[in-house]
Design a protein around this motif. Structure first.
Motif, PDB file in Angstrom:
ATOM      1  N   PRO A   1      20.752 -45.704   4.989  1.00  0.00           N
ATOM      2  CA  PRO A   1      22.124 -45.877   5.468  1.00  0.00           C
ATOM      3  C   PRO A   1      22.621 -44.724   6.341  1.00  0.00           C
ATOM      4  CG  PRO A   1      22.072 -45.486   3.070  1.00  0.00           C
ATOM      5  CD  PRO A   1      20.656 -45.741   3.516  1.00  0.00           C
ATOM      6  N   PHE A   2      22.098 -43.504   6.163  1.00  0.00           N
ATOM      7  CA  PHE A   2      22.564 -42.407   7.015  1.00  0.00           C
ATOM      8  C   PHE A   2      22.290 -42.719   8.489  1.00  0.00           C
ATOM      9  CE2 PHE A   2      23.170 -38.129   4.681  1.00  0.00           C
ATOM     10  CZ  PHE A   2      23.889 -38.741   3.686  1.00  0.00           C
TER      11      PHE A   2
ATOM     12  N   THR B   1      21.703 -46.005   9.726  1.00  0.00           N
ATOM     13  CA  THR B   1      22.021 -47.364  10.194  1.00  0.00           C
ATOM     14  C   THR B   1      23.434 -47.828   9.864  1.00  0.00           C
ATOM     15  OG1 THR B   1      21.175 -48.358   8.151  1.00  0.00           O
ATOM     16  CG2 THR B   1      19.608 -48.068   9.970  1.00  0.00           C
ATOM     17  N   GLN B   2      24.166 -47.102   9.024  1.00  0.00           N
ATOM     18  CA  GLN B   2      25.529 -47.517   8.681  1.00  0.00           C
ATOM     19  C   GLN B   2      26.537 -46.708   9.504  1.00  0.00           C
ATOM     20  OE1 GLN B   2      26.388 -49.943   6.292  1.00  0.00           O
ATOM     21  NE2 GLN B   2      24.195 -50.351   6.513  1.00  0.00           N
ATOM     22  N   PRO B   3      27.693 -47.320   9.832  1.00  0.00           N
ATOM     23  CA  PRO B   3      28.740 -46.541  10.525  1.00  0.00           C
ATOM     24  C   PRO B   3      29.123 -45.331   9.674  1.00  0.00           C
ATOM     25  CG  PRO B   3      29.315 -48.884  10.442  1.00  0.00           C
ATOM     26  CD  PRO B   3      28.110 -48.709   9.566  1.00  0.00           C
ATOM     27  N   ARG B   4      29.204 -44.166  10.305  1.00  0.00           N
ATOM     28  CA  ARG B   4      29.504 -42.943   9.545  1.00  0.00           C
ATOM     29  C   ARG B   4      30.993 -42.661   9.556  1.00  0.00           C
ATOM     30  NH1 ARG B   4      26.171 -42.435   5.957  1.00  0.00           N
ATOM     31  NH2 ARG B   4      27.439 -40.640   5.442  1.00  0.00           N
TER      32      ARG B   4
ATOM     33  N   ILE C   1      30.524 -44.016  14.029  1.00  0.00           N
ATOM     34  CA  ILE C   1      29.295 -44.014  14.832  1.00  0.00           C
ATOM     35  C   ILE C   1      28.093 -44.449  13.982  1.00  0.00           C
ATOM     36  CG2 ILE C   1      27.588 -42.413  15.838  1.00  0.00           C
ATOM     37  CD1 ILE C   1      29.814 -40.867  17.034  1.00  0.00           C
ATOM     38  N   VAL C   2      27.200 -45.259  14.579  1.00  0.00           N
ATOM     39  CA  VAL C   2      25.921 -45.583  13.949  1.00  0.00           C
ATOM     40  C   VAL C   2      24.874 -44.707  14.651  1.00  0.00           C
ATOM     41  CG1 VAL C   2      24.219 -47.387  13.512  1.00  0.00           C
ATOM     42  CG2 VAL C   2      26.673 -47.937  13.454  1.00  0.00           C
TER      43      VAL C   2
ATOM     44  N   ALA D   1      33.533 -45.355  19.075  1.00  0.00           N
ATOM     45  CA  ALA D   1      32.299 -45.146  18.305  1.00  0.00           C
ATOM     46  C   ALA D   1      31.093 -45.806  18.970  1.00  0.00           C
ATOM     47  CB  ALA D   1      32.467 -45.697  16.886  1.00  0.00           C
ATOM     48  N   ARG D   2      31.309 -46.559  20.070  1.00  0.00           N
ATOM     49  CA  ARG D   2      30.203 -47.305  20.681  1.00  0.00           C
ATOM     50  C   ARG D   2      29.503 -46.470  21.754  1.00  0.00           C
ATOM     51  NH1 ARG D   2      28.140 -50.412  17.822  1.00  0.00           N
ATOM     52  NH2 ARG D   2      27.213 -51.479  19.584  1.00  0.00           N
TER      53      ARG D   2
END
Ligand SMILES: Cc1ncc(COP(=O)(O)O)c(C=O)c1O
Lengths: 427, 179
Positions: A237-238, A240-243, A249-250, B31-32
């Motif tokens: 998840p660090f 691939t998941q939004p932080r 940010i992914v 964020a993109r």
């Protein structure tokens, strides 16, 4: 048409370094500062939001450390690297980026003793469980894998020395399990072995040893090979998941094949804090400029010393993969064509007493608990690093009462051999 | 052009030659990656035009956004595509309908369509695929080394600072000049 790829020694001197843009300084300056002024408010916001590259605060990044990072990434053939305070800090940040409480990883049981301690004790309190496997029995790695396994960890040449790990075979196990292979390449250095070429996804170093090479600075490096697909399983998840700490940010989307190195920096180093001093980074960088020359000489000297010991009447046996007939010699021929490194063990016929006598009688060798110095180093594990273990445990760890470990330096080899010869005469 | 691997000189010539860049698929979400690239290229001195029908008439990263490439009021040197690979032919078609023609069509990391690239190249447009102009700019200027990334370049020439700030570098690194 492709770009010319510089050779190892050219990269060891040039990669990451450029004349200083403001002063023209040619050697890498030591940016001994905690913090960096922003160009303007907008620039500050962009830096904090990971929207631009640049310097904020030395816990997160520093221009001297960055030269070290890019240089080691280039030497190992990785996409990016992160320099940290020690080899142990490198391991800490790598596992912090990959594991959450309740997760497992598989590690070779033939490792530097400090890493065995870190995995058995310190990591347990985070809920990260290690399962041990035997590098001499590849199927033991397969058997140790469970649905909770998130990584495999091995040393390329294992400390206390002599053991050469079959990386291609272990990489196949990691690929089948869909987990990254982490290789501690401290003893081999990228001059002798580039584990990414044999399937490593993450390479770590105790830069304290051969990279720095002069016994003057503790440091560590994490190298991202850029090879692992973090999205395939959704179990990291660090990456691939939004932080939430960075406005959603992914990391793998934003940083592509160097997202792991970024994650170790912005989620690990930033929050856990084991930053490398820029002064240490400078010393390690200076060491790396001569890495190829030194490691070549280290290996040549070690082979000559191993040959000498193998014929000495006080010696029961030598474990050095560079010696024909050694159990790891075939693997060394595959993976280590330039030499088998500087660190190895040998056994004395006189047992514990002989070990104590030998370390007490050497004059050129330093009796201390380190490896990878220009100086020749010696230690008798049974009376020092491994003294609290039972005799049976000592033997299992490759540190029986009769075992002595050497880290052969780059002094004149005749002097190294003469010192061992005179001390062996007194055991 | 072989689209598996680009010589550094090819990328450098593109990034130092183009002045105006349209970002197709520029997101207003900070964020993109498309937002990052829009902002970063603008800060490096490019004139950047976000193209996104949902944002037309609004600002993306502080820049006026347009619904289509044809709506952009100035000649476009480079079209940077943040759309899935299967949508690239349509973007190429729209790009090739512009007068004057753009010099470069660039598609982001993970975006590649060889047939569309061949169409663009046949019309005399240079193509870069499966790369990020932000990463390539930072790699060739030396900025990316600040983050420990392997730039795969070495140089004994001094990097050039860009503009007023201290933390921005130019993509151009001239050798010593004669006086
Ligand atoms: C193979 C290996 N890995 C890791 C370490 C730990 O490195 P450090 O002492 O820099 O934390 C050592 C140190 O002896 C080592 O030999």
């Amino acid at each position: 048409m492709t770009d010319r790829i510089p050779g190892f020694s050219t990269l060891a001197i040039h990669a990451g370094a450029q004349p200083d843009p403001t002063t023209g300084a040619r050697a890498t300056p030591i940016y001994q500062t905690t913090s960096f002024v922003f160009d303007d408010v907008d620039h500050a916001a962009a830096l904090f939001g990971l929207q631009t590259f640049g310097n904020i605060y030395t816990r997160i990044g520093n221009p001297t450390n960055a030269v070290l990072e890019e240089r080691v990434a280039a030497l190992e053939g990785g996409t990016a690297a992160l320099a940290v305070a020690s080899g142990h800090a490198a391991q800490h940040l790598v596992f912090h980026t990959l594991l959450t409480p309740g997760d497992e990883f598989v590690a070779s049981r033939k490792l530097y003793g400090g890493s065995i301690n870190q995995f058995n004790h310190a990591f347990k309190s985070y809920g990260w469980e290690v399962a041990w496997a035997d590098p001499d029995d590849i199927s033991s790695f397969e058997r140790a894998i469970t649905p909770k396994t998130k990584a495999i960890f091995v040393e390329s040449i294992a400390n206390p020395g002599g053991i050469v790990t079959d990386l291609k075979a272990i990489s196949a196990v990691a690929k089948k399990a869909g987990v990254p292979l982490i290789v501690d390449n401290t003893l081999a250095t990228p001059y002798l072995w580039r584990p990414i070429e044999h399937g490593a996804d993450i390479v770590i170093h105790s830069a304290t040893k051969f990279l720095g090479g002069h016994g003057n600075s503790i440091g560590g490096v994490i190298v991202d090979a850029g090879t692992f697909d973090w999205t395939a399983s959704g179990r990291y998840p660090f990456l691939t998941q939004p932080r939430p700490e960075y406005q959603g940010i992914v990391l793998h989307e934003t940083f592509g094949n160097f997202a792991f190195a970024i994650a170790c920096r912005v989620l690990g180093l930033r929050d856990l804090g084991p930053a490398l001093s820029p002064f240490n980074a400078f010393l390690i960088l200076t060491g790396i400029e001569t890495l190829g020359l030194r490691v070549q000489r280290h290996s040549e000297n070690a082979l000559a010393v191993a040959r000498f010991l193998a014929h000495h009447p006080a010696v029961a046996g030598v474990s050095y993969a560079g010696l024909p007939g050694d159990r790891y010699h075939a693997l060394a021929e595959t993976y280590l064509p330039k030499g088998a490194g500087a660190v190895f063990t040998f056994r004395l016929k006189g047992g514990y007493e002989a070990g104590v006598n030998l370390v007490s009688n050497v004059e050129l060798f330093s009796h201390l608990a380190n490896i990878g110095d220009t100086r020749s180093l010696i230690i008798h594990p049974a009376s020092t690093t491994h003294r609290q273990l039972s005799d049976e445990q000592k033997t299992l760890a490759g540190a029986g009462p009769e075992v002595v470990r050497l880290s052969v330096g780059i002094e004149d080899v005749a002097d190294i051999i003469a010192d061992l010869d005179q001390a062996l005469a007194k055991v | 052009m072989n689209h598996d691997q680009y010589p550094d000189a090819y990328i450098r010539a593109i990034l130092s030659g183009v002045k105006t860049v349209a970002i197709v698929g520029a997101s207003a979400n900070p964020a993109r990656p498309s937002f990052f690239v829009t902002k970063y290229l603008a800060e490096r001195g490019y004139r950047v035009f976000p193209v996104n029908p949902g944002q037309a008439g609004k600002l993306v990263a502080g820049l006026p956004a347009y619904a289509t490439l044809a709506d952009v009021p100035e000649p476009i040197d480079m079209v940077d595509v943040f759309r899935a690979s299967e949508h690239v032919p349509q973007v190429v078609e729209e790009a090739l309908a512009l007068t004057p023609l753009p010099k470069v069509i660039w598609t982001q990391l993970g975006v590649r369509n060889d047939a569309a690239a061949a169409t663009a190249e046949a019309a005399g447009v240079q193509v870069v695929m499966n790369r990020c102009p932000k990463i390539e700019y930072a790699r060739l200027s030396g900025e990316i080394g600040w983050t420990g990334v392997n730039s795969r370049t070495i140089s004994a020439r001094r990097p050039q600072r860009l503009g007023q700030g201290v933390q921005r570098l130019s993509i151009d690194r001239p050798g010593p000049t004669r006086t």
